[in-house]
Write an enzyme that holds these catalytic residues in place. Sequence first.
Site, PDB file in Angstrom:
ATOM      1  N   SER A   1      -5.020  -1.168   0.783  1.00 46.43           N
ATOM      2  CA  SER A   1      -5.272  -2.768   1.455  1.00 46.43           C
ATOM      3  C   SER A   1      -3.270  -2.719   1.478  1.00 46.43           C
ATOM      4  O   SER A   1      -2.284  -2.223   1.530  1.00 46.43           O
ATOM      5  CB  SER A   1      -5.174  -3.710   0.335  1.00 46.43           C
ATOM      6  OG  SER A   1      -4.480  -5.097   0.428  1.00 46.43           O
TER       7      SER A   1
ATOM      8  N   GLU B   1      -1.788  -4.944   1.683  1.00 43.21           N
ATOM      9  CA  GLU B   1      -1.061  -5.630   0.181  1.00 43.21           C
ATOM     10  C   GLU B   1       0.130  -5.969  -0.290  1.00 43.21           C
ATOM     11  O   GLU B   1       0.779  -5.693  -0.504  1.00 43.21           O
ATOM     12  CB  GLU B   1      -2.029  -6.900  -0.550  1.00 43.21           C
ATOM     13  CG  GLU B   1      -2.671  -8.114   0.442  1.00 43.21           C
ATOM     14  CD  GLU B   1      -2.276  -8.918   0.919  1.00 43.21           C
ATOM     15  OE1 GLU B   1      -1.489  -9.125   0.433  1.00 43.21           O
ATOM     16  OE2 GLU B   1      -2.591  -9.837   1.691  1.00 43.21           O
TER      17      GLU B   1
ATOM     18  N   TYR C   1      -3.965  -8.806  -6.956  1.00 45.30           N
ATOM     19  CA  TYR C   1      -4.553  -7.760  -6.339  1.00 45.30           C
ATOM     20  C   TYR C   1      -3.621  -6.498  -5.518  1.00 45.30           C
ATOM     21  O   TYR C   1      -3.921  -5.418  -5.544  1.00 45.30           O
ATOM     22  CB  TYR C   1      -4.857  -8.516  -4.696  1.00 45.30           C
ATOM     23  CG  TYR C   1      -6.065  -8.414  -3.962  1.00 45.30           C
ATOM     24  CD1 TYR C   1      -6.968  -7.819  -4.303  1.00 45.30           C
ATOM     25  CD2 TYR C   1      -5.501  -7.873  -2.642  1.00 45.30           C
ATOM     26  CE1 TYR C   1      -7.809  -6.682  -3.490  1.00 45.30           C
ATOM     27  CE2 TYR C   1      -5.568  -6.409  -2.139  1.00 45.30           C
ATOM     28  CZ  TYR C   1      -7.404  -5.853  -1.700  1.00 45.30           C
ATOM     29  OH  TYR C   1      -7.911  -5.457  -0.964  1.00 45.30           O
TER      30      TYR C   1
END
Length: 321
Positions: free
Chosen positions: A130, A132, A154
Amino acid sequence: MTRNQKVALICGASGQDGSYLARFLLRKNYVVWGTSRDAQGASFQNWKVLGINDAQIKKISMIPEDFRSVFVALEKSSPDEVYFLAGQSSVGLSFEQPAETIQSITLGTLNMLEACRMTARPVRMYHAGSSECFGDTAGEAASELTPLQPSSPYAVAKASAYWLVENYRKAYDLYACTGILFNHESPLRPTRFVTQKIISTAKRIASGSSEKLRLGRMDISRDWGWAPEYVEAMWLMLQQEAPEDYVIATGHTATLEQFVHETFKCLGLDWKKYVVVDEEFFRPTDLLVSRADISKAQSKLGWNATFKMPDVVRGMLSAFD
């Protein structure tokens, strides 16, 4: 089944990416196995939406956090390729369920890597990473060489899983790679994701609802792509001679306000009349700008996104009409 067909195991096959990937691989004449925590009880509704018949995919129960469950799934399916897409996938929810998020993603990835290492048959593994993980890069475009600075449970989980893949690739010569995917949307997104919340609420308002669309920060910027295109990039990574990690994105960044504006504009509405900024939806930490350097995927995979943010909005709005 004949062994001249490639076999793929999709972990998390009932989600957005897993469902589109299953359809993609079936069209390439793969034998597809799909996992779910309870394969017998799961509805696999997304498959039905995409026109996939249950009989086309071999279903198997697998709990990512349980190594024995993972190893049994791998041995039973005997795949050429594993796509590990399982785990809690919402950044917002990860602040409410940090332990479950980290366990399902990090421990799940570790269990699959170890199972791939122990199985006698050579397996190529794709891990769903990801963007992120990059954290806030101060507006700089993130590439495969950008340091990871995760700022949510996450992202911490995904960063840990990324390093596990890197370690197993180097230490055990395992064919394992991470697709560092930026935001990618589709009509299969659950409503807990902000893009689907915007789309579904705007459509109800356009149909006469008096409700307001309540959102958090609207100045955040993201690279929004089209999920059905991104599964091809996953597959391409496992077709290369050597395993490498790739950033997958459109290369175009837009603010959440622009996404909202485009949505309401397509419906003939002025978004400012219907949207309320509500601090209830502010996250403890949030990335201000997410930007991608997609040159490696372009040059080595020959992959380019054709859907940009306005196309994503129109695609989601027109779905199921």
